[in-house]
Design a protein around this motif. Structure first.
Motif, PDB file in Angstrom:
ATOM      1  N   LYS A  44       0.819  -1.206   0.000  1.00 17.18           N
ATOM      2  CA  LYS A  44       0.000   0.000   0.000  1.00 17.18           C
ATOM      3  C   LYS A  44       0.856   1.260   0.000  1.00 17.18           C
ATOM      4  O   LYS A  44       0.408   2.327  -0.397  1.00 17.18           O
ATOM      5  CB  LYS A  44      -0.930  -0.005   1.216  1.00 17.18           C
ATOM      6  N   SER A  45       2.068   1.143   0.479  1.00 21.23           N
ATOM      7  CA  SER A  45       2.983   2.282   0.436  1.00 21.23           C
ATOM      8  C   SER A  45       3.988   2.064  -0.684  1.00 21.23           C
ATOM      9  O   SER A  45       4.161   0.957  -1.171  1.00 21.23           O
ATOM     10  CB  SER A  45       3.717   2.419   1.767  1.00 21.23           C
ATOM     11  N   ARG A  47      -7.936   6.407  -4.292  1.00 22.11           N
ATOM     12  CA  ARG A  47      -7.015   5.296  -4.503  1.00 22.11           C
ATOM     13  C   ARG A  47      -7.211   4.206  -3.460  1.00 22.11           C
ATOM     14  O   ARG A  47      -7.116   3.019  -3.757  1.00 22.11           O
ATOM     15  CB  ARG A  47      -5.563   5.797  -4.455  1.00 22.11           C
ATOM     16  N   ARG A  48      -7.466   4.609  -2.228  1.00 21.29           N
ATOM     17  CA  ARG A  48      -7.688   3.612  -1.180  1.00 21.29           C
ATOM     18  C   ARG A  48      -8.927   2.779  -1.487  1.00 21.29           C
ATOM     19  O   ARG A  48      -8.940   1.576  -1.262  1.00 21.29           O
ATOM     20  CB  ARG A  48      -7.825   4.308   0.177  1.00 21.29           C
ATOM     21  N   ASN A  71      -8.028   0.535  -4.600  1.00 21.37           N
ATOM     22  CA  ASN A  71      -7.045  -0.495  -4.289  1.00 21.37           C
ATOM     23  C   ASN A  71      -7.520  -1.521  -3.277  1.00 21.37           C
ATOM     24  O   ASN A  71      -6.837  -2.518  -3.053  1.00 21.37           O
ATOM     25  CB  ASN A  71      -5.755   0.154  -3.759  1.00 21.37           C
ATOM     26  N   ALA A  90      -6.196  10.589  -2.678  1.00 18.78           N
ATOM     27  CA  ALA A  90      -5.712   9.511  -1.811  1.00 18.78           C
ATOM     28  C   ALA A  90      -6.857   8.610  -1.364  1.00 18.78           C
ATOM     29  O   ALA A  90      -6.722   7.380  -1.313  1.00 18.78           O
ATOM     30  CB  ALA A  90      -4.986  10.093  -0.598  1.00 18.78           C
ATOM     31  N   TRP A 149       0.673   5.340  -6.591  1.00 14.53           N
ATOM     32  CA  TRP A 149      -0.249   4.203  -6.474  1.00 14.53           C
ATOM     33  C   TRP A 149      -1.164   4.358  -5.268  1.00 14.53           C
ATOM     34  O   TRP A 149      -2.369   4.210  -5.361  1.00 14.53           O
ATOM     35  CB  TRP A 149       0.557   2.908  -6.368  1.00 14.53           C
ATOM     36  N   GLN A 150      -0.579   4.670  -4.120  1.00 15.33           N
ATOM     37  CA  GLN A 150      -1.370   4.887  -2.915  1.00 15.33           C
ATOM     38  C   GLN A 150      -0.631   5.848  -1.990  1.00 15.33           C
ATOM     39  O   GLN A 150       0.287   5.444  -1.275  1.00 15.33           O
ATOM     40  CB  GLN A 150      -1.629   3.574  -2.182  1.00 15.33           C
TER      41      GLN A 150
END
Length: 326
Positions: A121-122, A197-198, A201, A194, A151-152
């Motif tokens: 996730k990071s 994306r969360r 994802n 953000a 990405w995140q």
């Protein structure tokens, strides 16, 4: 076509189907989704959507009870067992002959699926991409192995909390129902990137949920905005370059194939007096060449719905399919 149900070649070693990778290869086939099971039971090839669903099911079977993500060597046994059990539906064949090990394509899909769900996730695996500009080196922003720069994001923008993000999301939903597309919408979409994306994802997210929570993501302007920020480059410029560099080459290749699609593309171009038929025509060519049902790739719908979804289809199909022929 014959396949030994007891042994399927694993590379050059010919590992037995009884070889253990624990019980990793013991998929509970009784739990296979019904729309996939009917193809397996009939011994017919799986359409792309059902095959993807089967891949998801198999991977979920491999990682239940918080098991560690399977290695490629373990997935190799899983793929071999699956193909051995349902060769008519899953075996890699061309003109009746087995291609490679017979399960390479399924193995690749399983590996890609595990890679996707196990992505951090990071941005711990980000790399610096160094390029030349005017004869001098300069560093671009960090990108992960998939080419994503963001990405995140690790946290929310300064001054933002979960509560304020929810308020902005609900405000955007209300504006969407009122058909508002002002600058403040773009500002709010970037402010909630953000959180978007969360949601995207999350492992169990559904596209229908995204449509409800973030409806602006399905409009051309804001889908491009999101993709540009995710990838750190202008996606439309990249797609235009891909179109100019790759589509003509592919169409020239298809001209030598015994398919009628290319002729239909030329007729459509003359009728419309532009080159737009090449875009959808290429997808049709690919479907015909790989003997896939084009209905699984192209969604047909009433004209009044096409404008709303056309860009979504155009972007994902052209970027995810055409740019792979780099």
């Amino acid at each position: 076509m014959f396949i030994d149900q007891g042994r399927l070649s694993l590379g050059s070693k010919g590992i037995s189907m009884d070889d253990s990778g624990g019980n990793l290869g013991d998929v509970n086939w009784n739990k296979v989704p019904n729309r996939v099971k009917k193809y397996l039971q009939k011994g017919t090839r799986l359409p792309p959507s059902e095959r993807k669903e089967l891949v998801r099911f198999i991977v979920d079977e491999c990682i239940y009870d918080n098991k560690p993500y399977p290695r490629t060597s373990q997935l190799r046994i899983v793929a071999a067992k699956a193909v051995s059990k349902y060769p008519k539906s899953l075996l890699d064949v061309c003109d009746g002959d087995t291609v490679g090990t017979g399960y390479d394509s399924l193995l690749n899909q399983l590996v890609n699926r595990v890679d996707n769900i196990s992505r951090p996730k990071s941005q711990v695996s980000l790399k610096v991409h160094v390029q030349l500009k005017d004869g001098k080196q300069f560093k671009r922003k960090l990108m992960d192995s998939y080419g994503c720069a963001r990405w995140q994001p690790d946290g929310l923008p300064e001054g933002q909390t979960e509560a304020t993000q929810k308020d902005i999301m609900e405000k955007l939903q209300d504006k969407f129902t009122k058909n508002e597309n002002g600058d403040d919408v773009e500002t709010d979409m970037m402010l909630t990137y953000a959180t978007q994306r969360r949601h995207i994802n999350s492992r169990d997210h559904l596209l229908s949920d995204t449509l409800v929570k973030w409806p602006y993501l399905f409009q051309e302007q804001f889908l491009i905005l999101h993709c540009n920020y995710l990838l750190d480059f202008n996606i439309m410029e990249k797609m235009k370059m891909a179109y100019a560099n790759k589509v003509p080459k592919l169409l020239r290749y298809f001209e030598d194939q015994p398919k009628e699609v290319v002729k239909e593309i030329e007729l459509a171009k003359k009728k419309r007096e532009d080159n737009t038929p090449e875009i959808i025509g290429l997808l049709t060519c690919l479907g015909a060449y790989f003997e896939e049902e084009i209905e699984q790739v192209i969604l047909t719908m009433p004209t009044d719905q096409v404008k709303y979804l056309a860009y979504n289809l155009h972007c994902f199909c052209e970027y995810n399919i055409i740019t792979k022929f780099y």
